[in-house]
Design a protein around this motif. Sequence first.
Motif, PDB file in Angstrom:
ATOM      1  N   ARG A  17       6.762  -0.270   4.671  1.00  0.00           N
ATOM      2  CA  ARG A  17       6.373  -1.093   5.828  1.00  0.00           C
ATOM      3  C   ARG A  17       5.809  -0.217   6.944  1.00  0.00           C
ATOM      4  N   GLU A  18       6.405   0.944   7.145  1.00  0.00           N
ATOM      5  CA  GLU A  18       5.899   1.865   8.163  1.00  0.00           C
ATOM      6  C   GLU A  18       4.507   2.376   7.794  1.00  0.00           C
ATOM      7  N   ALA A  19       4.299   2.672   6.527  1.00  0.00           N
ATOM      8  CA  ALA A  19       2.982   3.126   6.077  1.00  0.00           C
ATOM      9  C   ALA A  19       1.946   2.021   6.269  1.00  0.00           C
ATOM     10  N   ASN A  20       2.325   0.781   5.976  1.00  0.00           N
ATOM     11  CA  ASN A  20       1.411  -0.348   6.191  1.00  0.00           C
ATOM     12  C   ASN A  20       1.050  -0.484   7.668  1.00  0.00           C
ATOM     13  N   ALA A  21       2.047  -0.373   8.542  1.00  0.00           N
ATOM     14  CA  ALA A  21       1.796  -0.496   9.982  1.00  0.00           C
ATOM     15  C   ALA A  21       0.922   0.650  10.483  1.00  0.00           C
ATOM     16  N   PHE A  22       1.177   1.854  10.007  1.00  0.00           N
ATOM     17  CA  PHE A  22       0.386   3.018  10.391  1.00  0.00           C
ATOM     18  C   PHE A  22      -1.074   2.841   9.960  1.00  0.00           C
ATOM     19  N   ALA A  23      -1.271   2.425   8.719  1.00  0.00           N
ATOM     20  CA  ALA A  23      -2.632   2.215   8.209  1.00  0.00           C
ATOM     21  C   ALA A  23      -3.335   1.119   8.997  1.00  0.00           C
ATOM     22  N   ALA A  76      -6.023  -8.413   7.822  1.00  0.00           N
ATOM     23  CA  ALA A  76      -6.319  -8.917   9.169  1.00  0.00           C
ATOM     24  C   ALA A  76      -5.242  -9.905   9.614  1.00  0.00           C
ATOM     25  N   ARG A  77      -4.818 -10.788   8.709  1.00  0.00           N
ATOM     26  CA  ARG A  77      -3.777 -11.764   9.030  1.00  0.00           C
ATOM     27  C   ARG A  77      -2.471 -11.052   9.398  1.00  0.00           C
ATOM     28  N   CYS A  78      -2.086 -10.072   8.616  1.00  0.00           N
ATOM     29  CA  CYS A  78      -0.851  -9.328   8.889  1.00  0.00           C
ATOM     30  C   CYS A  78      -0.913  -8.619  10.231  1.00  0.00           C
ATOM     31  N   ARG A  79      -2.045  -8.000  10.531  1.00  0.00           N
ATOM     32  CA  ARG A  79      -2.182  -7.281  11.801  1.00  0.00           C
ATOM     33  C   ARG A  79      -2.090  -8.239  12.981  1.00  0.00           C
ATOM     34  N   LEU A  80      -2.768  -9.389  12.886  1.00  0.00           N
ATOM     35  CA  LEU A  80      -2.709 -10.377  13.958  1.00  0.00           C
ATOM     36  C   LEU A  80      -1.292 -10.937  14.109  1.00  0.00           C
ATOM     37  N   GLN A  81      -0.606 -11.129  13.009  1.00  0.00           N
ATOM     38  CA  GLN A  81       0.786 -11.594  13.063  1.00  0.00           C
ATOM     39  C   GLN A  81       1.682 -10.550  13.716  1.00  0.00           C
ATOM     40  N   ASN A  82       1.542  -9.308  13.285  1.00  0.00           N
ATOM     41  CA  ASN A  82       2.386  -8.243  13.810  1.00  0.00           C
ATOM     42  C   ASN A  82       2.177  -8.004  15.302  1.00  0.00           C
ATOM     43  N   LEU A  83       0.974  -8.291  15.770  1.00  0.00           N
ATOM     44  CA  LEU A  83       0.695  -8.151  17.198  1.00  0.00           C
ATOM     45  C   LEU A  83       1.031  -9.423  17.985  1.00  0.00           C
ATOM     46  N   GLY A  84       1.453 -10.467  17.264  1.00  0.00           N
ATOM     47  CA  GLY A  84       1.896 -11.684  17.925  1.00  0.00           C
ATOM     48  C   GLY A  84       0.814 -12.684  18.278  1.00  0.00           C
ATOM     49  N   TYR A  85      -0.374 -12.532  17.701  1.00  0.00           N
ATOM     50  CA  TYR A  85      -1.473 -13.437  18.047  1.00  0.00           C
ATOM     51  C   TYR A  85      -1.537 -14.672  17.171  1.00  0.00           C
ATOM     52  N   LEU A 113      -4.930   6.555   3.832  1.00  0.00           N
ATOM     53  CA  LEU A 113      -4.468   7.718   4.570  1.00  0.00           C
ATOM     54  C   LEU A 113      -3.042   7.498   5.071  1.00  0.00           C
ATOM     55  N   GLY A 114      -2.791   6.313   5.614  1.00  0.00           N
ATOM     56  CA  GLY A 114      -1.445   6.020   6.099  1.00  0.00           C
ATOM     57  C   GLY A 114      -0.415   6.139   5.010  1.00  0.00           C
ATOM     58  N   HIS A 115      -0.718   5.571   3.853  1.00  0.00           N
ATOM     59  CA  HIS A 115       0.237   5.625   2.754  1.00  0.00           C
ATOM     60  C   HIS A 115       0.376   7.046   2.223  1.00  0.00           C
ATOM     61  N   TYR A 116      -0.705   7.770   2.157  1.00  0.00           N
ATOM     62  CA  TYR A 116      -0.634   9.147   1.670  1.00  0.00           C
ATOM     63  C   TYR A 116       0.256   9.991   2.582  1.00  0.00           C
ATOM     64  N   LEU A 117       0.033   9.891   3.880  1.00  0.00           N
ATOM     65  CA  LEU A 117       0.817  10.684   4.822  1.00  0.00           C
ATOM     66  C   LEU A 117       2.280  10.271   4.860  1.00  0.00           C
ATOM     67  N   MET A 118       2.533   8.980   4.790  1.00  0.00           N
ATOM     68  CA  MET A 118       3.902   8.494   4.873  1.00  0.00           C
ATOM     69  C   MET A 118       4.699   8.767   3.594  1.00  0.00           C
ATOM     70  N   HIS A 119       4.014   8.947   2.470  1.00  0.00           N
ATOM     71  CA  HIS A 119       4.705   9.142   1.198  1.00  0.00           C
ATOM     72  C   HIS A 119       4.732  10.598   0.727  1.00  0.00           C
ATOM     73  N   VAL A 120       4.299  11.514   1.554  1.00  0.00           N
ATOM     74  CA  VAL A 120       4.240  12.911   1.140  1.00  0.00           C
ATOM     75  C   VAL A 120       5.600  13.416   0.678  1.00  0.00           C
ATOM     76  N   ASP A 121       6.667  13.040   1.359  1.00  0.00           N
ATOM     77  CA  ASP A 121       7.992  13.539   1.021  1.00  0.00           C
ATOM     78  C   ASP A 121       8.684  12.748  -0.082  1.00  0.00           C
ATOM     79  N   GLU A 122       8.111  11.622  -0.479  1.00  0.00           N
ATOM     80  CA  GLU A 122       8.725  10.827  -1.539  1.00  0.00           C
ATOM     81  C   GLU A 122       8.381  11.404  -2.902  1.00  0.00           C
ATOM     82  N   ASN A 123       9.174  11.077  -3.854  1.00  0.00           N
ATOM     83  CA  ASN A 123       8.894  11.471  -5.235  1.00  0.00           C
ATOM     84  C   ASN A 123       8.031  10.408  -5.879  1.00  0.00           C
ATOM     85  N   ILE A 124       6.737  10.475  -5.620  1.00  0.00           N
ATOM     86  CA  ILE A 124       5.813   9.549  -6.252  1.00  0.00           C
ATOM     87  C   ILE A 124       4.984  10.321  -7.262  1.00  0.00           C
TER      88      ILE A 124
END
Length: 93
Positions: free
Chosen positions: A34-40, A81-90, A1-12
Amino acid sequence: LGHYLMHVDENIRRSDSPFFAYRDTHSETTRLEREANAFAAAILMPRDSIINIVSKYRPFYYDDMLIEIVSKTFLVSMESARCRLQNLGYIVG
């Protein structure tokens, strides 16, 4: 869902279905990707829930075990899970 919403305006490229879209592998490092990954990640693994898990298990478990707990709790890959924990600083990369 995150990627779908974030890429709506792109030419994919899309199939006939409005719910199917796939990414060009060259776009994975773009800011939008990266924003789509963070949103998801925020949708799948809410920050407050991660905080609760870390508060409960951190004193007793190392990073790898904490990653596995988050992965199983939210039914996501170990890498997500690893990326999310890293991004949150844990955990450190």
